[in-house]
Design a protein around this motif. Sequence first.
Motif, mmCIF file in Angstrom:
data_model
loop_
_atom_site.group_PDB
_atom_site.id
_atom_site.type_symbol
_atom_site.label_atom_id
_atom_site.label_comp_id
_atom_site.label_asym_id
_atom_site.label_seq_id
_atom_site.Cartn_x
_atom_site.Cartn_y
_atom_site.Cartn_z
ATOM 1 N N HIS A 1 -10.242 -4.199 6.872
ATOM 2 C CA HIS A 1 -9.823 -2.673 5.066
ATOM 3 C C HIS A 1 -10.365 -3.011 4.649
ATOM 4 C CE1 HIS A 1 -6.736 -0.792 8.945
ATOM 5 N NE2 HIS A 1 -7.004 -2.564 8.466
ATOM 6 N N MET B 1 -10.375 -2.326 0.619
ATOM 7 C CA MET B 1 -9.325 -1.211 -0.371
ATOM 8 C C MET B 1 -10.264 -1.622 -2.170
ATOM 9 S SD MET B 1 -7.354 0.219 1.235
ATOM 10 C CE MET B 1 -6.122 0.278 0.551
ATOM 11 N N GLU C 1 -8.801 3.269 0.421
ATOM 12 C CA GLU C 1 -9.517 2.822 1.647
ATOM 13 C C GLU C 1 -10.930 3.361 1.509
ATOM 14 O OE1 GLU C 1 -9.215 0.936 5.854
ATOM 15 O OE2 GLU C 1 -6.971 2.586 5.378
ATOM 16 N N MET D 1 -8.036 -7.386 5.172
ATOM 17 C CA MET D 1 -8.151 -6.451 4.521
ATOM 18 C C MET D 1 -8.760 -7.500 3.141
ATOM 19 S SD MET D 1 -6.957 -4.920 0.708
ATOM 20 C CE MET D 1 -4.491 -5.233 0.775
ATOM 21 N N ASP E 1 0.587 -1.249 0.078
ATOM 22 C CA ASP E 1 -0.189 -0.150 0.236
ATOM 23 C C ASP E 1 0.607 1.020 0.321
ATOM 24 O OD1 ASP E 1 1.056 0.583 2.357
ATOM 25 O OD2 ASP E 1 -1.207 -0.606 3.573
ATOM 26 N N TRP F 1 0.856 -6.846 2.015
ATOM 27 C CA TRP F 1 -0.296 -7.650 2.441
ATOM 28 C C TRP F 1 -0.143 -8.739 1.305
ATOM 29 C CZ3 TRP F 1 -4.355 -5.538 5.550
ATOM 30 C CH2 TRP F 1 -3.909 -4.123 6.287
ATOM 31 N N ARG G 1 -4.115 -8.511 9.925
ATOM 32 C CA ARG G 1 -4.165 -7.746 10.784
ATOM 33 C C ARG G 1 -4.944 -7.667 8.566
ATOM 34 N NH1 ARG G 1 -2.991 -1.449 9.838
ATOM 35 N NH2 ARG G 1 -1.471 -2.825 8.057
ATOM 36 N N GLU H 1 -9.386 -11.411 -0.491
ATOM 37 C CA GLU H 1 -7.987 -11.232 0.626
ATOM 38 C C GLU H 1 -6.696 -11.157 1.032
ATOM 39 O OE1 GLU H 1 -8.698 -13.267 5.035
ATOM 40 O OE2 GLU H 1 -9.722 -14.669 3.246
#
Length: 123
Positions: free
Chosen positions: A65, A67, A76, A116, A36, A42, A114, A107
């Motif tokens: 999160h 996005m 986001e 996202m 990001d 991620w 975390r 995913e």
Amino acid sequence: MYQPSHRQPCEDAHPDFRDVEAFEVPQPLGGKDWTDGEGVTWRRRGQGLLTQRQARKLLSRSEVHVMHTYLGAVHEHQGTDRAGLISEVEAFWAGDAAPMATFDMGEFRDESHRVMVMIVEGC
């Protein structure tokens, strides 16, 4: 023309084109990881796209999160913008979206575990 308020982050993410410039459309679902704007990497979970059931389960969790990319940079969605985007995805699943609309989702997790969901919108 009416534009839903959750579309403002999308508008803000559109590049300002000049006559001779080109813009490369991000493909965050095309690889095994995505970094990001803050430098967080991620890692993609699984190989395929999320099913409706998987996506609904993840999108219902407030700590996940969300996005999104559509003809611009990845950005986001939070709060009411997030709810508006999810509502638009639900309309797509119900068959009530524009005829050429698509929403692909994957995913991701970072090293802090975390979660996202990346939503790539196409037309």
